[in-house]
Design a protein around this motif. Structure first.
Motif, PDB file in Angstrom:
ATOM      1  N   HIS A  44      27.721 -31.079   0.461  1.00  0.00           N
ATOM      2  CA  HIS A  44      26.879 -32.240   0.773  1.00  0.00           C
ATOM      3  C   HIS A  44      25.632 -32.252  -0.117  1.00  0.00           C
ATOM      4  N   VAL A  45      25.009 -31.079  -0.290  1.00  0.00           N
ATOM      5  CA  VAL A  45      23.836 -30.989  -1.162  1.00  0.00           C
ATOM      6  C   VAL A  45      24.231 -31.264  -2.616  1.00  0.00           C
ATOM      7  N   ALA A  46      25.388 -30.762  -3.029  1.00  0.00           N
ATOM      8  CA  ALA A  46      25.862 -31.001  -4.392  1.00  0.00           C
ATOM      9  C   ALA A  46      26.036 -32.497  -4.652  1.00  0.00           C
ATOM     10  N   HIS A  47      26.593 -33.210  -3.688  1.00  0.00           N
ATOM     11  CA  HIS A  47      26.769 -34.656  -3.816  1.00  0.00           C
ATOM     12  C   HIS A  47      25.418 -35.351  -3.952  1.00  0.00           C
ATOM     13  N   ALA A  48      24.428 -34.892  -3.178  1.00  0.00           N
ATOM     14  CA  ALA A  48      23.089 -35.490  -3.246  1.00  0.00           C
ATOM     15  C   ALA A  48      22.445 -35.229  -4.612  1.00  0.00           C
ATOM     16  N   LEU A  49      22.645 -34.026  -5.168  1.00  0.00           N
ATOM     17  CA  LEU A  49      22.139 -33.738  -6.512  1.00  0.00           C
ATOM     18  C   LEU A  49      22.801 -34.631  -7.547  1.00  0.00           C
ATOM     19  N   ASP A  50      24.083 -34.852  -7.358  1.00  0.00           N
ATOM     20  CA  ASP A  50      24.835 -35.706  -8.279  1.00  0.00           C
ATOM     21  C   ASP A  50      24.266 -37.125  -8.287  1.00  0.00           C
TER      22      ASP A  50
END
Length: 540
Positions: A44-50
């Motif tokens: 979920h955090v990775a998606h937000a960084l993306d």
């Protein structure tokens, strides 16, 4: 730009609502180490960084990693919880007292599956009540024939405890649950039934997410551990949200970071295990780190939770150039909540960085009356403070980039830098030595040269780092582990001695730090700590 201007510029790039929404979404997940839900959280955090266009690398390391060969802890088994309950026998039938329908914390994280019944006692198996829990105590009680442990605490809410059994041993069999103190005390002497529907998985999960701002040859490393059971808002969804918003601010000033030759890396990982695994698998290089910061429990509404914000600083001689700058910003921008710089104490991912020889501090709020309980919920977090703290960290790092790291070394010895928490006179020479070593190390790294040899004598070869109670117990040091578990201050001294010994490869410096700070540790404990660091202590 000055600190004030940098703070204002960073503040404009921080979205406090976005940060709070991230925190709230993570708080819905039961982020137990080794489980599937911690993977969901990291992704979920990775998606937000993306979405923000921030460079990142994500890996989920599956299965046994063998951390216990290098560290005094391990990656836990994969674990799935379906449900758990405690029932009491009344009038020839069973009445449910509490279950995971109320909170998943009822099942102690990592507890084995099964069902057992018996009269609840304080000292007699098979079903035992206790007001404390740790790995060493669990394995001791299992050896004594206890079939179920009912752990409780007398504070508010239901306490979060964890077992996290290792891969290198057969799965445990003693059930373990957590209940309110009033519940446990009301059931003593009565027949109860403990049931846990859980399973151990063949492969565990250790997700590692590394974000990066800049591509310089020297690094500043930030860490926010993303684990802990639901809700875990202050500990540590708050750190994740603040670190995320810090990256959002820093990404707007990429040129400033690049021009300074810096690389700012942020890790979102399971606590301790994730940072250690990142190093072993080549995602974290301590030899390039000039400063590290663990962001762990921040941005609470302290009127509700209690406590104060503080910088738990990197200990001499591993001085951290972030500490004095961040101290100045927080004093100005979060002054009503900010206490000061405090002496080094163990407890989060700064320990891993420090043990690897990198200067590392922790930004942390303590104490918290809802710590590790079912009441650690998003409503105790301040949206405004998410913004202020994220901007403070970002401004501090941008200031370091602006001024160049090597020009800030003298601030470490400035009289205004608050070493007031320690006995300054007793470690004046150590501090002077530390400043000169830090100056030489930072200068060498920023110029692409080999760091200098330390000015102190090296008297130990490090083969293992960071001993925990469970590790000591399973290595045969049962009396020591159980004794340390009952004496919190002594265990803290033991960890401090081992951390500084590992960081400096000098037990002489570890001894000096204990003496300068009034910390007590006996010769027997020091002998075991040294044997552990040298690799002579290992689970059977």
């Amino acid at each position: 730009m000055g600190l004030e201007d940098l703070f204002g510029a960073a503040l404009k790039k921080v979205d406090q609502l976005r940060g709070f929404e991230l925190l709230a979404s993570l708080s819905r997940l039961h982020r137990v180490q080794g489980s599937e839900e911690i993977v969901i959280a990291v992704e979920h955090v990775a998606h937000a960084l993306d979405e923000l266009g921030i460079e990142y690398r994500y890996e989920n390391l599956r299965g046994p990693l063998g951390l216990h060969e290098y560290w005094g802890f391990w990656e836990p088994r994969g674990w799935t919880l379906n449900n758990a309950s405690l029932e009491v026998r009344e009038n020839s039938h069973w009445r449910e007292v509490i279950s995971t329908d109320e909170t998943p914390l009822v099942a102690i994280a990592g507890s084995p599956p099964g069902s057992t019944e018996g009269v609840l006692r304080f000292r007699e198996p098979p079903v035992l009540a206790t007001d404390s829990f740790n790995q060493a105590k669990y394995y001791m009680l299992e050896e004594q024939g206890v079939e179920a442990i009912v752990a409780f605490h007398l504070g508010p809410g239901i306490r979060y405890w964890s077992l996290y059994p290792p891969h290198f041993r057969s799965p445990p069999t003693t059930l373990a649950i957590s209940v309110p103190g009033s519940t446990a005390l009301s059931l003593v002497g009565k027949k109860i039934r403990v049931s846990i529907n859980s399973s151990y998985e063949a492969l565990s999960n250790t997700p590692i997410l590394r974000a990066r701002i800049g591509s310089g040859s020297v690094s500043i490393v930030l860490v926010a551990h993303i684990c802990h059971p639901r809700p875990g808002s202050h500990d540590n969804a708050s750190g994740v949200a603040v670190l995320f918003e810090t990256l959002a601010a820093l990404s707007a000033f990429m040129d400033k970071v690049e021009n300074a030759g810096l690389r700012i890396e942020a890790f979102f990982v399971p606590e301790w295990a994730g940072t250690a695994a990142a190093h072993i698998h080549g995602l974290l290089d301590p030899s390039t780190i000039i400063a590290g910061l663990s962001v762990d429990m921040v941005a609470a509404n302290l009127r509700e939770t209690g406590g104060a914000l503080r910088i738990v600083r990197s200990p001499p001689p591993m001085l951290n150039i972030v500490d004095p700058v961040l101290d100045l910003v927080l004093f100005e921008k979060d002054g009503d909540n900010y206490a000061s710089v405090a002496r080094y104490e163990p407890g989060s991912d700064h320990d891993v960085l420090l043990s690897l020889g990198a200067p590392a501090s922790m930004l942390n709020e303590w104490p918290d009356k809802y710590y590790h309980t079912s009441l650690d919920t998003p409503d105790h977090i301040s949206v405004q403070r998410i913004r202020a703290i994220a901007a403070s960290i970002a401004a501090s790092l941008l200031y370091i980039a602006d001024k160049q790291p090597s020009t800030l070394i003298d601030r470490l010895g400035d009289a205004s830098y608050p070493y007031r928490a320690e006995r300054v006179e007793e470690q004046r020479e150590l501090l002077k030595q530390a400043i000169e070593y830090t100056r030489a190390r930072v200068n060498a790294l920023t110029k692409g040269k080999e760091p200098p040899s330390p000015p102190w004598s090296i008297d130990i070869e490090i083969r293992r780092r960071m001993p925990t109670l469970g590790y000591l117990y399973l290595s045969g040091y049962k009396d020591l582990a159980t004794g340390l578990s009952e004496k919190r201050k002594l265990y803290e001294s033991f960890l401090v001695y081992a951390a500084i010994g590992a960081a400096t490869k000098s037990t002489e410096l570890a001894n000096k730090f204990l003496e300068a700070n009034g910390l007590q540790l006996g010769s027997d404990e020091k002998e075991v700590a040294r044997a552990f660091l040298e690799g002579q202590v290992k689970p059977a």
